[in-house]
Design a protein around this motif. Structure first.
Motif, PDB file in Angstrom:
ATOM      1  N   GLU A  97      61.241 -10.513  40.526  1.00 47.45           N
ATOM      2  CA  GLU A  97      60.496 -11.774  40.627  1.00 47.45           C
ATOM      3  C   GLU A  97      60.512 -12.458  39.270  1.00 47.45           C
ATOM      4  O   GLU A  97      60.405 -11.812  38.240  1.00 47.45           O
ATOM      5  N   GLY A  98      60.669 -13.790  39.275  1.00 44.92           N
ATOM      6  CA  GLY A  98      60.607 -14.548  38.035  1.00 44.92           C
ATOM      7  C   GLY A  98      61.958 -14.742  37.379  1.00 44.92           C
ATOM      8  O   GLY A  98      63.015 -14.501  37.983  1.00 44.92           O
ATOM      9  N   GLY A 120      59.104 -17.642  32.466  1.00 44.34           N
ATOM     10  CA  GLY A 120      58.130 -18.393  33.249  1.00 44.34           C
ATOM     11  C   GLY A 120      58.822 -19.423  34.131  1.00 44.34           C
ATOM     12  O   GLY A 120      60.048 -19.479  34.188  1.00 44.34           O
ATOM     13  N   PRO A 121      58.140 -20.287  34.822  1.00 44.67           N
ATOM     14  CA  PRO A 121      56.684 -20.186  34.945  1.00 44.67           C
ATOM     15  C   PRO A 121      56.324 -18.981  35.802  1.00 44.67           C
ATOM     16  O   PRO A 121      57.117 -18.530  36.615  1.00 44.67           O
ATOM     17  N   GLY A 122      55.158 -18.464  35.609  1.00 49.81           N
ATOM     18  CA  GLY A 122      54.723 -17.319  36.396  1.00 49.81           C
ATOM     19  C   GLY A 122      55.178 -16.007  35.801  1.00 49.81           C
ATOM     20  O   GLY A 122      55.738 -15.939  34.712  1.00 49.81           O
ATOM     21  N   ARG A 123      54.952 -14.959  36.570  1.00 48.73           N
ATOM     22  CA  ARG A 123      55.197 -13.613  36.061  1.00 48.73           C
ATOM     23  C   ARG A 123      56.640 -13.165  36.267  1.00 48.73           C
ATOM     24  O   ARG A 123      57.352 -13.688  37.124  1.00 48.73           O
ATOM     25  N   GLU A 144      53.005 -11.114  32.642  1.00 43.22           N
ATOM     26  CA  GLU A 144      52.356 -12.317  33.169  1.00 43.22           C
ATOM     27  C   GLU A 144      52.667 -13.563  32.343  1.00 43.22           C
ATOM     28  O   GLU A 144      52.921 -14.631  32.884  1.00 43.22           O
ATOM     29  N   ASN A 147      60.006 -13.086  29.247  1.00 39.18           N
ATOM     30  CA  ASN A 147      59.673 -13.819  30.456  1.00 39.18           C
ATOM     31  C   ASN A 147      59.837 -15.308  30.169  1.00 39.18           C
ATOM     32  O   ASN A 147      59.221 -15.845  29.249  1.00 39.18           O
TER      33      ASN A 147
END
Length: 89
Positions: A34-35, A68-71, A13, A66
């Motif tokens: 995703e991401g 980002g932004p987000g997961r 996350e 990660n």
């Protein structure tokens, strides 16, 4: 299931989150679902995003974070019937 692979569904996350530098005695394949993430594979640094697939050869040190932004969501395929990991950091 009697297969020679271990499949992990990973989700991070927080931006900056991810595993420390490590190795496996077998190849690993990452499917970014995703991401965005920054993968360090040996001496190579790759910024990957949803739809990208990366392969890490056996014994090559690797990690990812990660961006980002987000997961970050990925499917990690270990070409071994069990997860074997040696942390280097």
């Amino acid at each position: 299931l009697g297969t020679n692979v271990t499949v992990l569904f990973a989700e991070f996350e927080e931006p900056g989150a991810g595993p420390k530098l490590h190795t496996h005695p077998y190849d690993e394949v990452f499917i970014v679902r995703e991401g965005r993430a920054r993968y360090t594979i040996g001496d190579e640094v790759i910024e990957a995003e949803a739809g990208d697939i990366l392969r890490v050869p056996a014994q090559v040190p690797h990690k990812f974070v990660n961006l980002g932004p987000g997961r970050l969501v990925s499917t990690d395929i270990h070409l071994s019937p069990e997860l074997i990991q040696t942390d280097l950091e």
